[in-house]
Design a protein around this motif. Structure first.
Motif, PDB file in Angstrom:
ATOM      1  N   UNK A  38      68.547  25.276  48.178  1.00 45.49           N
ATOM      2  CA  UNK A  38      68.589  26.409  48.671  1.00 45.49           C
ATOM      3  C   UNK A  38      70.313  26.906  49.039  1.00 45.49           C
ATOM      4  N   UNK A  39      70.806  28.123  48.492  1.00 45.15           N
ATOM      5  CA  UNK A  39      71.935  28.365  48.713  1.00 45.15           C
ATOM      6  C   UNK A  39      72.010  29.156  50.035  1.00 45.15           C
ATOM      7  N   UNK A  63      66.237  39.885  45.184  1.00 38.34           N
ATOM      8  CA  UNK A  63      64.998  40.189  44.673  1.00 38.34           C
ATOM      9  C   UNK A  63      63.921  40.223  45.727  1.00 38.34           C
ATOM     10  N   UNK A  64      63.219  41.281  45.874  1.00 38.36           N
ATOM     11  CA  UNK A  64      61.895  41.124  46.896  1.00 38.36           C
ATOM     12  C   UNK A  64      60.743  40.705  46.251  1.00 38.36           C
ATOM     13  N   UNK A  65      60.856  39.328  45.442  1.00 38.89           N
ATOM     14  CA  UNK A  65      59.791  38.750  44.935  1.00 38.89           C
ATOM     15  C   UNK A  65      58.930  37.999  46.158  1.00 38.89           C
ATOM     16  N   UNK A  66      57.754  37.622  45.712  1.00 41.16           N
ATOM     17  CA  UNK A  66      57.132  36.725  46.837  1.00 41.16           C
ATOM     18  C   UNK A  66      58.109  35.390  46.995  1.00 41.16           C
ATOM     19  N   UNK A  67      58.198  35.017  48.290  1.00 44.18           N
ATOM     20  CA  UNK A  67      59.092  33.649  48.559  1.00 44.18           C
ATOM     21  C   UNK A  67      58.444  32.394  47.663  1.00 44.18           C
ATOM     22  N   UNK A  73      65.273  33.150  46.644  1.00 38.31           N
ATOM     23  CA  UNK A  73      65.391  34.522  47.208  1.00 38.31           C
ATOM     24  C   UNK A  73      64.741  35.059  48.464  1.00 38.31           C
ATOM     25  N   UNK A  74      64.157  34.261  49.250  1.00 37.18           N
ATOM     26  CA  UNK A  74      63.230  34.501  50.184  1.00 37.18           C
ATOM     27  C   UNK A  74      64.071  35.123  51.292  1.00 37.18           C
ATOM     28  N   UNK A  75      65.372  35.075  51.338  1.00 42.98           N
ATOM     29  CA  UNK A  75      66.206  35.576  52.379  1.00 42.98           C
ATOM     30  C   UNK A  75      66.671  37.056  52.055  1.00 42.98           C
ATOM     31  N   UNK A  76      65.995  37.730  51.317  1.00 39.51           N
ATOM     32  CA  UNK A  76      66.481  38.834  50.826  1.00 39.51           C
ATOM     33  C   UNK A  76      66.722  39.915  51.920  1.00 39.51           C
TER      34      UNK A  76
END
Length: 309
Positions: A38-39, A63-67, A73-76
């Motif tokens: 995770x960055x 991106x607002x994809x499911x985490x 990209x969970x930190x959108x």
């Protein structure tokens, strides 16, 4: 000659090419989505700032994809809340469905992208939908987004080849693309998701569309063809090119997809052809070299390696 003494390429203006090109930077989203570790959001924010400082004017932020689908990209929401939005810079985000659109609207975005498939198998694996059913999923997203005054881009993946189905019929790709335009997408980005295209295929596919001015191209460099394919697209009338700073990226749903076309490699070619694009190559190389340090590995970009050693 030292690495920093190379400078810019000699400019020789090519015939039949545009005077200017819009670079759609996908590094912060597509470039980082497939990283194993995770960055931190602070690193992503600084990356976006550095890219804006380098002259990037379209920076696809997240991106607002499911985490659970793309944990990287969970930190959108956190990223967009901390983003220093520059005047004159667009920060598009990818949304997969209406729930993603809800999150994007709440975060105050002005530009979204949806992600469609040109093939049946990839639609089922990536979208949990059939090739035809995907449009019913996208219709309310595009309609609502346009009603809210947002610009909408439509990505079309697997335009030239699919790892499960093989070569993809041009008529099928054109059909998918035209349906997305009919839904209300402002622009289409034609993706060579696994990097198998060659310039002749690119020219032929673009020739199937009536509105070339609404097309962009998105090439992966699996077989080293990304720049050649981009040149073919420019000669065919395309004026927007997707690329990723440092050549970062891949596709989490297609294991054979390697990195995107590196923005530095694209800029070097455009500079040599005398095509305006607005990006400062030296600052861009600095941004990508810095990001490579954060990721703990050398930059895949040939130009970054040549200029930064």
């Amino acid at each position: 000659m030292g690495a920093r003494e190379v400078g810019l390429p000699d400019r020789v203006v090519g015939e039949g090419l545009p005077e200017s090109v819009t670079i759609w930077e996908v590094g912060p989203r597509d470039g980082l989505q497939n990283e194993d570790s995770i960055v931190p959001v602070g690193v992503k924010l600084e990356f976006l700032d550095r890219l804006a400082d380098a002259g990037g004017r379209i920076l696809e932020a997240t991106s607002f994809v499911h985490p659970g689908w793309v944990p990287q990209l969970a930190d959108a929401e956190e990223l967009l809340a901390g983003l220093d939005r520059r005047a004159g810079v667009a920060y598009p985000v990818l949304v997969p469905n209406e729930r993603g659109l809800d999150r994007a609207l709440k975060a105050g975005v002005e530009h979204i992208a949806i992600f469609a498939s040109a093939t049946e198998t990839f639609a089922r694996k990536n979208l949990n939908s059939s090739l035809d059913e995907q449009f019913a999923m996208f219709d309310p997203v595009v309609t609502r987004a346009k009603a809210e005054g947002l610009r909408v881009r439509g990505y079309v993946s697997m335009c030239f080849g699919d790892p499960w189905e093989g070569p993809v019929a041009r008529e099928q790709v054109v059909g998918v693309g035209k349906k997305l335009l009919d839904l209300g997408c402002d622009q289409l980005s034609l993706g060579d998701t696994i990097g198998v295209a060659t310039p002749g295929q690119v020219t032929a596919l673009i020739g199937g569309f009536d509105r070339v001015d609404r097309l962009a191209v998105h090439f992966h460099d699996t077989y080293g063809q990304a720049l050649a394919n981009t040149y073919a697209a420019l000669r065919a009338g395309v004026r927007t090119v997707d690329s990723s700073a440092g050549g970062l990226g891949g596709c989490p749903y297609a294991e054979s997809a390697t990195g995107n076309l590196a923005t530095e490699d694209l800029v070097w070619m455009l500079d040599g052809l005398g095509i305006e694009h607005g990006v400062d190559l030296d600052k861009l190389c600095d941004a990508s070299a810095w990001m490579a340090e954060q990721l703990g590995r050398p930059s895949p970009s040939r130009v970054v390696r040549a200029l930064r050693g």
